[in-house]
Every structure is written in C-alpha cells, then in structure tokens.
Motif scaffolding. Structure first.
Motif, PDB file in Angstrom:
ATOM      1  N   VAL A 179     -33.110 -32.676  -6.890  1.00 23.11           N
ATOM      2  CA  VAL A 179     -32.790 -31.598  -5.955  1.00 23.11           C
ATOM      3  C   VAL A 179     -33.253 -31.947  -4.545  1.00 23.11           C
ATOM      4  N   LEU A 234     -34.499 -30.116  -1.826  1.00 23.24           N
ATOM      5  CA  LEU A 234     -35.047 -28.807  -1.479  1.00 23.24           C
ATOM      6  C   LEU A 234     -35.092 -28.700   0.030  1.00 23.24           C
ATOM      7  N   GLY A 240     -37.152 -34.499  -9.412  1.00 22.46           N
ATOM      8  CA  GLY A 240     -36.223 -34.365 -10.529  1.00 22.46           C
ATOM      9  C   GLY A 240     -36.638 -35.266 -11.662  1.00 22.46           C
ATOM     10  N   LEU A 291     -29.337 -27.765 -15.062  1.00 20.77           N
ATOM     11  CA  LEU A 291     -30.120 -26.999 -14.084  1.00 20.77           C
ATOM     12  C   LEU A 291     -31.425 -26.488 -14.688  1.00 20.77           C
ATOM     13  N   LEU A 294     -33.670 -29.299 -14.216  1.00 18.09           N
ATOM     14  CA  LEU A 294     -34.132 -29.393 -12.829  1.00 18.09           C
ATOM     15  C   LEU A 294     -35.267 -28.397 -12.560  1.00 18.09           C
ATOM     16  N   ARG A 295     -35.089 -27.185 -13.066  1.00 23.36           N
ATOM     17  CA  ARG A 295     -36.161 -26.187 -12.886  1.00 23.36           C
ATOM     18  C   ARG A 295     -37.434 -26.629 -13.614  1.00 23.36           C
ATOM     19  N   CYS A 301     -39.162 -29.361 -11.640  1.00 31.88           N
ATOM     20  CA  CYS A 301     -39.823 -28.854 -10.426  1.00 31.88           C
ATOM     21  C   CYS A 301     -41.118 -28.118 -10.771  1.00 31.88           C
ATOM     22  N   THR A 329     -31.083 -23.059  -7.046  1.00 31.76           N
ATOM     23  CA  THR A 329     -30.171 -24.149  -6.725  1.00 31.76           C
ATOM     24  C   THR A 329     -28.913 -23.626  -6.061  1.00 31.76           C
ATOM     25  N   LEU A 354     -27.361 -34.904  -7.570  1.00 30.77           N
ATOM     26  CA  LEU A 354     -28.274 -34.260  -6.615  1.00 30.77           C
ATOM     27  C   LEU A 354     -27.726 -32.894  -6.228  1.00 30.77           C
ATOM     28  N   TRP A 355     -28.555 -31.888  -6.416  1.00 29.77           N
ATOM     29  CA  TRP A 355     -28.204 -30.512  -6.057  1.00 29.77           C
ATOM     30  C   TRP A 355     -28.932 -30.120  -4.785  1.00 29.77           C
ATOM     31  N   GLY A 393     -30.989 -27.104  -2.919  1.00 32.30           N
ATOM     32  CA  GLY A 393     -31.787 -25.992  -3.424  1.00 32.30           C
ATOM     33  C   GLY A 393     -32.870 -25.618  -2.446  1.00 32.30           C
TER      34      GLY A 393
END
Ligand SMILES: Nc1nc2c([nH]c(=O)n2[C@H]2C[C@H](O)[C@@H](COP(=O)(O)OP(=O)(O)OP(=O)(O)O)O2)c(=O)[nH]1
Length: 157
Positions: free
Chosen positions: A22, A24, A50, A60, A63-64, A67, A77, A95-96, A98
C-alpha cells in the motif's frame, strides 16, 4: 551477489505468489516508505508496507493484516494503483492507494519509516523492482488523477 539467492530467484517449480502493498498517503500528500532489514539482499532498501497474501486470504484483508503487524495501524484502501512483476518466477505485486485510519505508524519490522513528499521520493534507495510504481506515484502525487482520491476525499489540496 545480489539476485542470485533463493530469496531473489525462488526455487525451481515453486508456485508464484501475490504480494500486496500500500502507498499510504497523508493529508499533505506524502507517502510512507519503509526500510527493510531482511533478507540480506534487500536490507537497507525501501519499500511500500505489505507482504505476501496467504493461500485463500482476501488480498485487502492481507494488506490490513500486514499493516497491523508491520506498522501497528489500521488503514483504509482506495483504488488499485498498479501491478508489477517481481524478479522471482510467477511472483507479482499489486500496489493500492490508502491512508492511515487509526494509529501512528511504528517500525515494528522495518529499520526505519519515512513520509516522503513528491520531491523526496528519490531520497531513499527503493527496491529496484518498485521503480515503475515510484515513477507513477511521483506523477500521481504531483497531479492526482482524481483530486478526491485516494479513499473518499482525503487528498489535501
Ligand atoms: N512489502 C513489499 N514487498 C516488496 C516490495 N517490492 C518488492 O520487490 N517486494 C518483495 C520483497 C519480498 O520478496 C516480497 C514481500 O515479501 P515479505 O517478506 O515482505 O512478505 P511477508 O511480510 O509476508 O514476510 P514473511 O511473513 O514471509 O516474513 O515482495 C514492496 O514495495 N513492498
């Protein structure tokens, strides 16, 4: 020598893996970069937070989870920003965009964290595979495609 280890190249016949990361972005349009401590060939290089998506795990959710584990933060996100092939057969990284929605990032697993503005993206040595994403992010941060992204209107003008 960089790039010759199993970590860099994978085992023959090993199935590929999806890595999710991500970018951020904070309220003044800086992005969080994290300095790796391992493996040796990546130690000292900077990356987006990540990690690997576990078999059967939602991307996702992974990903959370990463993090929380790596940064001790909750995230929200936005849109998928890009996808690259990693230098290991069958591996790719998505890659997101967020933002941090809870807590303040702490370097639990990394050697250091930095919030980088658009003019600071070149101040750290990124993992080479990330270069196309960093280049695209430079454009995005300077001139957001959607000024009300990355999540729901949080870009600061
Ligand atoms: N998180 C992250 N990984 C990246 C980036 N660029 C890049 O090539 N990678 C590579 C490095 C690693 O080979 C792989 C991510 O694996 P990892 O070791 O961080 O995953 P993980 O947190 O699940 O680690 P572990 O539980 O197996 O220790 O993707 C990036 O920007 N962010």
């Amino acid at each position: 020598m960089v790039g010759t280890s199993e970590e860099a190249q994978g085992r023959p016949g090993e199935p590929g893996r999806l890595v999710v990361a991500v970018a951020l972005v904070d309220s003044v349009r800086r992005v969080l970069a994290a300095r790796r401590r391992s493996p040796p060939e990546l130690a000292g290089l900077w990356e987006f937070p990540g990690g690997k998506v576990e078999p059967g795990e939602d991307e996702l959710a992974a990903l959370r989870r990463e993090c929380r584990e790596e940064l001790r933060v909750e995230i929200e996100t936005g849109r998928l920003f890009g996808e690259i092939a990693l230098p290991r057969p069958g591996w790719r990284m998505r890659l997101w965009l967020g933002r941090v929605s809870g807590g303040t990032p702490v370097a639990v697993e990394h050697g250091a964290l930095r919030w980088l503005g658009v003019d600071e993206l070149d101040d750290v040595p990124w993992i080479p595979a990330d270069a196309p994403l960093v280049d695209a992010l430079r454009v995005e941060l300077a001139d957001p495609v959607d000024p009300v992204d990355p999540v729901d209107g949080s870009w600061a003008r």
